[in-house]
Motif scaffolding. Structure first.
Motif, PDB file in Angstrom:
ATOM      1  N   ARG A  95      33.099 107.060  53.617  1.00  0.00           N
ATOM      2  CA  ARG A  95      32.454 106.474  52.437  1.00  0.00           C
ATOM      3  C   ARG A  95      30.936 106.449  52.597  1.00  0.00           C
ATOM      4  O   ARG A  95      30.198 106.593  51.615  1.00  0.00           O
ATOM      5  CB  ARG A  95      33.019 105.079  52.183  1.00  0.00           C
ATOM      6  CG  ARG A  95      34.430 105.160  51.582  1.00  0.00           C
ATOM      7  CD  ARG A  95      35.128 103.830  51.499  1.00  0.00           C
ATOM      8  NE  ARG A  95      36.378 103.969  50.738  1.00  0.00           N
ATOM      9  CZ  ARG A  95      37.347 103.054  50.718  1.00  0.00           C
ATOM     10  NH1 ARG A  95      37.229 101.928  51.438  1.00  0.00           N
ATOM     11  NH2 ARG A  95      38.437 103.257  50.001  1.00  0.00           N
ATOM     12  N   THR A 107      42.798 106.806  53.075  1.00  0.00           N
ATOM     13  CA  THR A 107      43.274 105.574  52.443  1.00  0.00           C
ATOM     14  C   THR A 107      44.781 105.417  52.636  1.00  0.00           C
ATOM     15  O   THR A 107      45.282 104.298  52.797  1.00  0.00           O
ATOM     16  CB  THR A 107      42.923 105.573  50.941  1.00  0.00           C
ATOM     17  OG1 THR A 107      41.519 105.748  50.782  1.00  0.00           O
ATOM     18  CG2 THR A 107      43.323 104.260  50.281  1.00  0.00           C
ATOM     19  N   LYS A 108      45.508 106.529  52.637  1.00  0.00           N
ATOM     20  CA  LYS A 108      46.952 106.494  52.887  1.00  0.00           C
ATOM     21  C   LYS A 108      47.275 106.269  54.365  1.00  0.00           C
ATOM     22  O   LYS A 108      48.303 105.683  54.701  1.00  0.00           O
ATOM     23  CB  LYS A 108      47.603 107.811  52.441  1.00  0.00           C
ATOM     24  CG  LYS A 108      47.556 108.076  50.956  1.00  0.00           C
ATOM     25  CD  LYS A 108      48.177 109.436  50.642  1.00  0.00           C
ATOM     26  CE  LYS A 108      48.123 109.762  49.162  1.00  0.00           C
ATOM     27  NZ  LYS A 108      48.675 111.123  48.886  1.00  0.00           N
ATOM     28  N   ASP A 123      51.582  99.315  50.386  1.00  0.00           N
ATOM     29  CA  ASP A 123      50.181  99.240  49.964  1.00  0.00           C
ATOM     30  C   ASP A 123      49.713  97.810  49.701  1.00  0.00           C
ATOM     31  O   ASP A 123      48.516  97.528  49.735  1.00  0.00           O
ATOM     32  CB  ASP A 123      49.953 100.081  48.698  1.00  0.00           C
ATOM     33  CG  ASP A 123      50.098 101.566  48.972  1.00  0.00           C
ATOM     34  OD1 ASP A 123      50.036 101.953  50.154  1.00  0.00           O
ATOM     35  OD2 ASP A 123      50.282 102.341  48.003  1.00  0.00           O
ATOM     36  N   GLU A 131      38.781 111.034  51.894  1.00  0.00           N
ATOM     37  CA  GLU A 131      38.895 109.595  51.631  1.00  0.00           C
ATOM     38  C   GLU A 131      40.286 109.240  51.118  1.00  0.00           C
ATOM     39  O   GLU A 131      40.889 108.242  51.554  1.00  0.00           O
ATOM     40  CB  GLU A 131      37.835 109.169  50.615  1.00  0.00           C
ATOM     41  CG  GLU A 131      37.901 107.683  50.270  1.00  0.00           C
ATOM     42  CD  GLU A 131      37.155 107.332  48.988  1.00  0.00           C
ATOM     43  OE1 GLU A 131      36.862 106.141  48.805  1.00  0.00           O
ATOM     44  OE2 GLU A 131      36.901 108.245  48.169  1.00  0.00           O
ATOM     45  N   LYS A 132      40.816 110.052  50.217  1.00  0.00           N
ATOM     46  CA  LYS A 132      42.143 109.798  49.641  1.00  0.00           C
ATOM     47  C   LYS A 132      43.225 109.808  50.722  1.00  0.00           C
ATOM     48  O   LYS A 132      44.100 108.933  50.768  1.00  0.00           O
ATOM     49  CB  LYS A 132      42.438 110.838  48.567  1.00  0.00           C
ATOM     50  CG  LYS A 132      43.720 110.589  47.778  1.00  0.00           C
ATOM     51  CD  LYS A 132      43.894 111.622  46.671  1.00  0.00           C
ATOM     52  CE  LYS A 132      45.186 111.371  45.892  1.00  0.00           C
ATOM     53  NZ  LYS A 132      45.360 112.376  44.801  1.00  0.00           N
ATOM     54  N   LYS A 174      35.825 113.302  49.213  1.00  0.00           N
ATOM     55  CA  LYS A 174      36.708 112.440  48.424  1.00  0.00           C
ATOM     56  C   LYS A 174      38.176 112.759  48.684  1.00  0.00           C
ATOM     57  O   LYS A 174      39.024 111.856  48.646  1.00  0.00           O
ATOM     58  CB  LYS A 174      36.377 112.562  46.934  1.00  0.00           C
ATOM     59  CG  LYS A 174      35.082 111.828  46.552  1.00  0.00           C
ATOM     60  CD  LYS A 174      34.861 111.794  45.052  1.00  0.00           C
ATOM     61  CE  LYS A 174      33.644 110.953  44.696  1.00  0.00           C
ATOM     62  NZ  LYS A 174      33.406 110.891  43.246  1.00  0.00           N
ATOM     63  N   THR A 175      38.473 114.021  48.980  1.00  0.00           N
ATOM     64  CA  THR A 175      39.846 114.383  49.373  1.00  0.00           C
ATOM     65  C   THR A 175      40.184 113.749  50.725  1.00  0.00           C
ATOM     66  O   THR A 175      41.284 113.228  50.926  1.00  0.00           O
ATOM     67  CB  THR A 175      39.998 115.918  49.462  1.00  0.00           C
ATOM     68  OG1 THR A 175      39.628 116.496  48.212  1.00  0.00           O
ATOM     69  CG2 THR A 175      41.430 116.301  49.792  1.00  0.00           C
TER      70      THR A 175
END
Length: 522
Positions: free
Chosen positions: A419, A405-406, A339, A401-402, A398-399
């Motif tokens: 977003r 992001t990974k 990360d 997005e999470k 938002k789920t």
């Protein structure tokens, strides 16, 4: 073409031809950033109406609409737009008192009534003759057939009616407003697959049914649908929200580049092309036909599917080179498993994973597949979720997005789009603080994927500035609104209501910031 050349020359332009692209628009003088290169009214245009959403035929607004009681297809927001749409100002006007027929509003819709208007300028009635001809044709259609009247069908009907009226000298022609310019447009009909040809033939038969003219050429109509697909433009408001579709035959001469030197915007239905950088004399004027935020492969695919050509602009000819591969991996590839690392990943030689080009860590292919499989059903659910169920939609996005992001690089286009969707929902919910947070998350990606004077970057700064000001962060608002104004004054000019509102907000924010600083000093 000679008439067009003579008309364009005083504006510093000429039409030329290249072996690779065919016709193009060349500058014969220097243009500065923000300078208007060319503008044109549409040869024909229609609002983007549907069964659930309608717009005024005159101004494309969507409020206080009344349907024409004759054809039951065309909508107007009031008598002003009805009059305006029926008439077009003539250069050879004289002072008279004219009696004209307009549509007045009542509970049953729009019905004809007589009104005496004292006009200082006599408007040419050619535009209302076009509507009257269309209205008569649409009135003959059965209700079931009227459901098939898509904007594309109406645009084609109006195209043939305008040609007819001009050929009969009922509507005037000019060097920039005549059907010969439409005939000269490229159709790419030989490059279209059989399925699309069949669709165009079906649409052409519907147009033929509407017109009911004995000498109509159905094959020509089908080819003109192909021309519309390649040459018509989406008419947008100042914030680039689509309102309708228009055909601008002279504007359509301008070729595409993924690194354009100009931008096309609309002032109501007027198409305006402005320079976004210095354009020296002898340079081709270029705009972008597509969304340019994406890899070369993605852009080439979009251009081939919609416009049936392969782009050879300076950005596209780098395809396959290391810097292009790197950019594609960042915009559409995966992130490093560490990360703390912002490196980009490339597939390893044995196709078992992806290697970070910065730290050398390998990311397992199966892990990427697992995350991608989790994303797919969520993306489908988000697409189908009702726009009125904001809380549920926000939770889903938002789920997504999470997980993104990974999975994806921080500058991923997919992550940026998610977003943007969350930002839009939060704005609808009036959750200004959360909306500002997401707006700020998109700005760095916008700065990377768009050139400095791109309207979308300016509009994102504008959104950020409005939210900051609303939340009392006045100094930050001034900075964001200033950045927005610096870009949008180049792309949009300064005289439209949209730009006047932006500049007024900026002055108000500056005054408020100055007052706050003075209050602190006392």
């Amino acid at each position: 073409m000679e008439g067009l050349q003579a008309d364009l020359s005083p504006n510093g332009l000429t039409v030329s031809t290249t072996p690779e692209k065919g016709r193009c628009l060349l500058s014969i003088k220097d243009f500065s950033p923000g300078e208007v290169i060319i503008s044109q009214e549409p040869y024909v245009s229609v609002p983007n109406n549907s069964a659930v959403h309608s717009r005024c035929e005159g101004c494309f607004r969507s409020s206080n609409l009344k349907k024409c009681s004759a054809c039951h297809v065309v909508w107007y927001c009031g008598s002003t737009c009805q009059v305006h749409n029926r008439m077009h100002h003539s250069s050879s006007s004289s002072i008279v008192i004219a009696s004209i027929s307009i549509f007045s509003c009542n509970s049953d819709g729009l019905t004809p009534s007589s009104l005496w208007l004292h006009l200082s300028l006599v408007p040419n009635k050619s535009d209302w003759k076009l509507h009257r001809l269309e209205c008569n044709a649409l009135s003959r259609l059965e209700k079931e057939r009227q459901k098939s009247l898509t904007p594309s069908i109406r645009l084609m009907v109006k195209l043939y009616m305008r040609r007819k009226l001009q050929s009969e000298k009922i509507m005037p022609t000019t060097a920039r407003d005549n059907y010969n310019l439409v005939e000269a447009l490229v159709s790419h009909i030989t490059d279209i697959d059989e399925k699309q040809l069949v669709l165009y033939a079906q649409m052409a038969n519907l147009v033929n049914l509407i017109l009911q003219w004995p000498d109509i050429n159905v094959k020509e109509i089908a080819e003109n649908f192909s021309k519309l697909a390649c040459n018509a433009h989406t008419i947008c408001d100042g914030e680039l929200r689509p309102l309708g579709t228009g055909l601008y035959p002279v504007i359509s001469i301008i070729n595409h580049s993924c690194l354009p030197n100009s931008v096309l915007v609309f002032e109501e239905r007027l198409a305006v092309v402005r320079a976004v950088q210095h354009i020296p004399k002898g340079t081709e004027v270029l705009i972008s036909y597509i969304e340019t935020a994406g890899s070369t492969i993605t852009r080439q695919k979009a251009l081939k599917e919609q416009y049936l050509f392969t782009c050879t602009c300076p950005r596209c000819i780098r395809m396959g080179q290391y810097d292009d591969i790197q950019e594609s991996a960042i915009l559409e590839g995966y992130r490093c498993k560490d990360d703390r690392c912002d490196g980009f990943l490339l597939r390893d030689s044995d196709d078992k994973g992806f290697i970070c080009q910065q730290c050398g860590l390998v990311r397992n292919k199966e892990e990427i597949k697992r995350l991608a499989s989790e994303l797919k059903p969520l993306s489908d659910k988000a697409t189908m979720s009702s726009s009125s169920h904001y809380v549920e939609a926000t939770s889903i996005y938002k789920t997504i997005e999470k997980l993104q992001t990974k999975l994806f690089h921080p500058f991923s286009i997919n992550l940026m789009r998610t977003r943007e969707a969350i930002l839009k929902i939060l704005m609808e919910m009036k959750d200004w603080r959360a909306a500002l947070t997401y707006c700020k998350l998109t700005i760095p990606v916008y700065q990377r994927v768009y050139p400095g004077f791109h309207p979308l970057l300016g509009l994102q700064y504008y959104t950020c500035g409005k939210l900051e000001w609303l939340l009392g962060e006045t100094e930050d608002a001034v900075k964001s609104l200033t950045k927005a104004a610096d870009i949008l004054q180049i792309t949009h000019g300064t005289n439209t209501p949209f730009m006047k509102e932006l500049l007024f907000k900026l002055e108000e924010a500056r005054a408020e910031a100055s007052h706050k600083r003075s209050s602190k000093d006392e």
